[in-house]
Design an enzyme around this catalytic site. Sequence first.
Site, mmCIF file in Angstrom:
data_model
loop_
_atom_site.group_PDB
_atom_site.id
_atom_site.type_symbol
_atom_site.label_atom_id
_atom_site.label_comp_id
_atom_site.label_asym_id
_atom_site.label_seq_id
_atom_site.Cartn_x
_atom_site.Cartn_y
_atom_site.Cartn_z
ATOM 1 N N GLU A 146 -47.069 -22.700 132.564
ATOM 2 C CA GLU A 146 -45.973 -23.659 132.691
ATOM 3 C C GLU A 146 -45.533 -24.152 131.314
ATOM 4 O OE1 GLU A 146 -45.012 -27.755 135.229
ATOM 5 O OE2 GLU A 146 -47.057 -27.366 134.549
ATOM 6 N N LYS A 221 -39.088 -25.934 139.970
ATOM 7 C CA LYS A 221 -40.279 -26.608 140.504
ATOM 8 C C LYS A 221 -39.912 -27.526 141.669
ATOM 9 C CE LYS A 221 -44.207 -29.243 138.577
ATOM 10 N NZ LYS A 221 -44.780 -29.703 137.283
ATOM 11 N N CYS A 258 -47.061 -25.301 139.268
ATOM 12 C CA CYS A 258 -48.012 -26.387 139.012
ATOM 13 C C CYS A 258 -48.304 -27.275 140.225
ATOM 14 C CB CYS A 258 -47.525 -27.226 137.825
ATOM 15 S SG CYS A 258 -48.840 -28.269 137.112
#
Length: 417
Positions: A146, A221, A258
């Site tokens: 990330e 995300k 994540c």
Amino acid sequence: MEKTPKKDTETVNGEIQQPTSIDGSICGYDSLHHLLAANLKPHLFQEVSRLLLGLNCAKALETAVLPESAKALSSEHNFDLQAFCFHADKELMREPRVVRVGLIQNSIVLPTTASFLDQKRAIFQKLKLIIDAAGASGVNILCLQEAWMMPFAFCTREKRWCEFAEPIDGESTQFLQVLARKYNMVIVSPILERDINHGETIWNTAVIIGNHGNIIGKHRKNHIPRVGDFNESTYYMEGSTGHPVFETAYGKIAVNICYGRHHPLNWLSFGLNGAEIVFNPSATVGELSEPMWPIEARNAAIANSYFVGSINRVGTETFPNPFTSGDGKPQHADFGHFYGSSYFSAPDASCSPSLSRCRDGLLISDMDLNLCRQLKDKWGFRMTARYELYEEMLDHYLSPDFEPQVISDPLLHRNSS
């Protein structure tokens, strides 16, 4: 594995504190796997590994052969290099569908006080060497961590770090496009994106670069952490791209960035869209999440019958201005130690040993994608799921007049006589 210096066990306020090494290793070892291998008798280590890592096609996970050129790069530039094979059972009507997949974890290079451009270019220079090792090893699909092109500055909540944001076709993508073409490799590049066409909005985005150097697409995300003072929505909000699966020359892939790994329905949605490999590029520190790290992605691989590649950056990044994290501790200049430990999980519940907890690394895996369907057939999770019940429950939950389905014991609240 050679041990490195470590601190002695300490007692604070009557509680025993775990020994932590100066460099972030585990009691002086690169990883838990190395610690166990060095301290258990071979037959005990074999049994412990079976329980911890599972079995692939009823056997311990095999190591894969890598070229000497890749090993030489690993040795010369001191990054961990490991490779394994996930097999599938032989089928009568389909040939094996073996793809070689790589994960890279890395620390930053220059201090966070250096010029932003110098910091980015230094990371490029470091990553090129590791990508060269992946290319020499014949990796087909490679995923980076990330926000790989910058320090993980989101913990500071300072807006000046937004300067690292770049368009989808910006400098980082152009750098990787050259390598994708050179090595005929699909590359997943998680960056801080600046959306030029929509008011220069910033997103946490994974760019999917095809093996011809073309941009296949992007995913933003879905879930943004707000834990104490650590609030990534200072920089970007929840993504707008849904749960896309990208059909590449080597298989169908998706990216669960994540914090999304904490949300089972996020994993499920990528599976419903047909993913065969889901990458989880992350940046997470020991005190916050390490007990969860070996569990969540492996659970997702099992429940959704696909492979998962979990990547975490490594090292401790120190920033010029101290900040707090809403944990009651004094202000500090670093977020904590990013513990690396990147690994692969397979749908049959087997997983690879992890990369180092304290060094850069490249983890490579040969995986037969036929295993995905074989596990769907074996367990029938997709057939036995009750999606209509889940839909009804979620629809009811979203209603303003929702009441939980709780049935109380009629004697529970009866007044005692």
